[in-house]
Scaffold this motif. Structure first.
Motif, PDB file in Angstrom:
ATOM      1  N   PRO A 138       0.836  -1.216   0.000  1.00 60.80           N
ATOM      2  CA  PRO A 138       0.000   0.000   0.000  1.00 60.80           C
ATOM      3  C   PRO A 138       0.863   1.256   0.000  1.00 60.80           C
ATOM      4  N   VAL A 139       0.279   2.342  -0.479  1.00 60.12           N
ATOM      5  CA  VAL A 139       1.002   3.628  -0.485  1.00 60.12           C
ATOM      6  C   VAL A 139       0.248   4.611   0.411  1.00 60.12           C
ATOM      7  N   PHE A 140       0.715   4.728   1.646  1.00 56.60           N
ATOM      8  CA  PHE A 140       0.133   5.731   2.540  1.00 56.60           C
ATOM      9  C   PHE A 140       0.606   7.117   2.113  1.00 56.60           C
ATOM     10  N   ASP A 141      -0.214   8.116   2.268  1.00 57.37           N
ATOM     11  CA  ASP A 141       0.235   9.472   1.939  1.00 57.37           C
ATOM     12  C   ASP A 141       1.256   9.970   2.950  1.00 57.37           C
ATOM     13  N   LEU A 142       1.091   9.531   4.194  1.00 60.20           N
ATOM     14  CA  LEU A 142       2.006   9.996   5.251  1.00 60.20           C
ATOM     15  C   LEU A 142       2.082   8.921   6.339  1.00 60.20           C
ATOM     16  N   ILE A 143       3.290   8.653   6.780  1.00 62.98           N
ATOM     17  CA  ILE A 143       3.483   7.788   7.936  1.00 62.98           C
ATOM     18  C   ILE A 143       4.332   8.542   8.954  1.00 62.98           C
ATOM     19  N   LEU A 144       3.817   8.653  10.173  1.00 56.51           N
ATOM     20  CA  LEU A 144       4.523   9.357  11.251  1.00 56.51           C
ATOM     21  C   LEU A 144       5.142   8.311  12.179  1.00 56.51           C
ATOM     22  N   LEU A 145       6.444   8.451  12.413  1.00 55.24           N
ATOM     23  CA  LEU A 145       7.169   7.473  13.215  1.00 55.24           C
ATOM     24  C   LEU A 145       7.872   8.137  14.399  1.00 55.24           C
ATOM     25  N   GLY A 146       8.134   7.342  15.408  1.00 56.67           N
ATOM     26  CA  GLY A 146       9.021   7.760  16.485  1.00 56.67           C
ATOM     27  C   GLY A 146      10.190   6.787  16.526  1.00 56.67           C
ATOM     28  N   ILE A 147      11.103   6.997  17.450  1.00 57.40           N
ATOM     29  CA  ILE A 147      12.168   5.997  17.674  1.00 57.40           C
ATOM     30  C   ILE A 147      12.284   5.750  19.166  1.00 57.40           C
ATOM     31  N   GLY A 148      12.689   4.545  19.510  1.00 57.20           N
ATOM     32  CA  GLY A 148      13.025   4.260  20.902  1.00 57.20           C
ATOM     33  C   GLY A 148      14.523   4.462  21.086  1.00 57.20           C
ATOM     34  N   ALA A 149      14.949   4.533  22.331  1.00 59.15           N
ATOM     35  CA  ALA A 149      16.392   4.727  22.604  1.00 59.15           C
ATOM     36  C   ALA A 149      17.209   3.525  22.127  1.00 59.15           C
ATOM     37  N   ASP A 150      16.512   2.411  21.827  1.00 59.90           N
ATOM     38  CA  ASP A 150      17.208   1.211  21.303  1.00 59.90           C
ATOM     39  C   ASP A 150      17.209   1.184  19.781  1.00 59.90           C
ATOM     40  N   GLY A 151      16.683   2.235  19.173  1.00 61.71           N
ATOM     41  CA  GLY A 151      16.670   2.304  17.711  1.00 61.71           C
ATOM     42  C   GLY A 151      15.463   1.643  17.079  1.00 61.71           C
ATOM     43  N   HIS A 152      14.510   1.217  17.895  1.00 62.98           N
ATOM     44  CA  HIS A 152      13.293   0.636  17.273  1.00 62.98           C
ATOM     45  C   HIS A 152      12.450   1.762  16.697  1.00 62.98           C
ATOM     46  N   THR A 153      11.580   1.358  15.774  1.00 63.10           N
ATOM     47  CA  THR A 153      10.550   2.262  15.277  1.00 63.10           C
ATOM     48  C   THR A 153       9.309   1.432  14.995  1.00 63.10           C
ATOM     49  N   ALA A 154       8.167   2.058  14.975  1.00 67.91           N
ATOM     50  CA  ALA A 154       6.915   1.274  14.962  1.00 67.91           C
ATOM     51  C   ALA A 154       7.031   0.288  16.123  1.00 67.91           C
ATOM     52  N   SER A 155       6.598  -0.950  15.914  1.00 66.77           N
ATOM     53  CA  SER A 155       6.913  -1.970  16.929  1.00 66.77           C
ATOM     54  C   SER A 155       7.840  -2.986  16.297  1.00 66.77           C
ATOM     55  N   LEU A 156       8.837  -2.438  15.599  1.00 66.62           N
ATOM     56  CA  LEU A 156       9.891  -3.252  14.967  1.00 66.62           C
ATOM     57  C   LEU A 156      11.141  -3.094  15.829  1.00 66.62           C
ATOM     58  N   PHE A 157      11.452  -4.129  16.560  1.00 65.90           N
ATOM     59  CA  PHE A 157      12.535  -4.066  17.538  1.00 65.90           C
ATOM     60  C   PHE A 157      13.772  -4.786  17.011  1.00 65.90           C
ATOM     61  N   PRO A 158      14.951  -4.362  17.466  1.00 66.68           N
ATOM     62  CA  PRO A 158      16.177  -5.019  16.983  1.00 66.68           C
ATOM     63  C   PRO A 158      16.115  -6.545  17.182  1.00 66.68           C
ATOM     64  N   ARG A 159      16.691  -7.265  16.228  1.00 63.70           N
ATOM     65  CA  ARG A 159      16.816  -8.727  16.300  1.00 63.70           C
ATOM     66  C   ARG A 159      15.460  -9.455  16.385  1.00 63.70           C
ATOM     67  N   GLN A 160      14.416  -8.833  15.917  1.00 60.96           N
ATOM     68  CA  GLN A 160      13.107  -9.504  15.955  1.00 60.96           C
ATOM     69  C   GLN A 160      12.671  -9.883  14.546  1.00 60.96           C
ATOM     70  N   ALA A 161      11.926 -10.991  14.468  1.00 67.17           N
ATOM     71  CA  ALA A 161      11.505 -11.503  13.157  1.00 67.17           C
ATOM     72  C   ALA A 161      10.702 -10.464  12.379  1.00 67.17           C
ATOM     73  N   ALA A 162       9.842  -9.737  13.063  1.00 62.01           N
ATOM     74  CA  ALA A 162       8.965  -8.771  12.357  1.00 62.01           C
ATOM     75  C   ALA A 162       9.795  -7.763  11.565  1.00 62.01           C
ATOM     76  N   LEU A 163      11.001  -7.474  12.036  1.00 63.36           N
ATOM     77  CA  LEU A 163      11.862  -6.484  11.361  1.00 63.36           C
ATOM     78  C   LEU A 163      12.283  -6.983   9.982  1.00 63.36           C
ATOM     79  N   LEU A 164      12.345  -8.308   9.852  1.00 61.94           N
ATOM     80  CA  LEU A 164      12.864  -8.879   8.590  1.00 61.94           C
ATOM     81  C   LEU A 164      11.742  -9.282   7.641  1.00 61.94           C
ATOM     82  N   GLU A 165      10.501  -9.022   8.042  1.00 57.23           N
ATOM     83  CA  GLU A 165       9.344  -9.427   7.226  1.00 57.23           C
ATOM     84  C   GLU A 165       9.379  -8.704   5.870  1.00 57.23           C
TER      85      GLU A 165
END
Ligand code: 6PG
Length: 255
Positions: A138-165
């Motif tokens: 899909p093509v969203f017109d705008l996506i607003l993101l934040g970051i965690g102090a561990d470098g995650h964004t959305a709920s995509l966390f380092p070393r997690q399977a969802a990040l590699l989807e």
């Protein structure tokens, strides 16, 4: 991500929220002018709360064409909507209950289902809305993101399977604070948006902002946000930007 990142540094969190609201407004107007509607996916956490309240103020509540908008979520914690950590619940209390927008234009993630089930259901909702073929994103017109102090964004966390989807649009994940099951958009969806804007505030994020913007490829989730059209913006407050050296960055300080 080195030279060329488009960075705006705001004097304080209120100014940051004002800049974020202005970008939201411009993206919505452009989308409505070009396509008759706008679709935005918003993140949760504490940083966006000032922005949400700004979008509910008299000016933006009246100026943004909400009747042509669709609000989606980047991610959600699998908790009840009245739980203070619910991203939808927080946006509802700060923003959505204060503007006139038909409920059918609000697309909260199904947080009361088991995360895998909720992710699959949300993906079906997105496919229905965007009318895309199986192998497209899909093509969203705008996506607003934040970051965690561990470098995650959305709920995509380092070393997690969802990040590699690479195939699914929406995935289940877990982690962060609160460390609960979550539903999240995946990187292919985020990187397919017309505009992606990171909104980051606070001294606790300054070290990670420098790593993401000044180090080579760290592989961190937020650094894997590289929209295929190349348009990612960083809206930082002075604290979050405080460790950045600035050779090559295009800064425009706002009041
Ligand atoms: C979430 C968010 C997450 C958030 C960062 C920053 O649901 O947790 O989408 O990606 O943007 O964790 O959160 P703060 O703004 O609270 O620092």
């Amino acid at each position: 991500m080195k030279v060329g990142a488009d960075i705006t540094v705001a004097a304080d969190r209120q100014t940051l929220a004002a800049k974020g609201a202005e970008l939201f407004f411009q993206a919505a107007l452009t989308a409505v002018q070009e396509r008759g509607r706008f679709s935005v996916a918003v993140s949760g956490g504490s940083t966006p709360r000032r922005l949400h309240r700004k979008l509910a103020d008299e000016y933006y509540a009246g100026a943004i064409p909400w009747s042509k908008g669709h609000i989606f979520w980047v991610d959600e914690r699998c908790v009840a909507v009245d739980d203070p950590t619910s991203n939808y619940g927080s946006a509802k209390r700060d923003w959505l209950d204060k503007i006139v927008i038909p409920t059918e234009r609000l697309h909260p993630m199904p947080a009361r289902l088991p995360a895998e089930e909720g992710a699959a259901l949300y993906e079906r909702e997105l496919r229905e809305f965007f009318q895309m073929h199986a192998n497209q994103f899909p093509v969203f017109d705008l996506i607003l993101l934040g970051i965690g102090a561990d470098g995650h964004t959305a709920s995509l966390f380092p070393r997690q399977a969802a990040l590699l989807e690479k195939r699914k649009w929406v995935a289940a994940s877990t982690g962060g604070s609160p460390n609960v099951p979550r539903i999240t958009l995946t990187l292919p969806v985020i990187n397919n948006a017309r505009k992606v804007v990171f909104i980051v505030a606070g001294k606790d994020k300054a070290g990670m902002v420098r790593r993401l913007l000044e180090n080579g490829d760290t592989g961190l989730p937020a650094q894997r946000v590289r929209p295929i059209n190349g348009r990612v913006r960083w809206l930082l407050d002075r604290e979050a930007a405080s460790l950045l050296a600035n050779p090559g960055y295009f800064y425009h300080q706002v009041a």
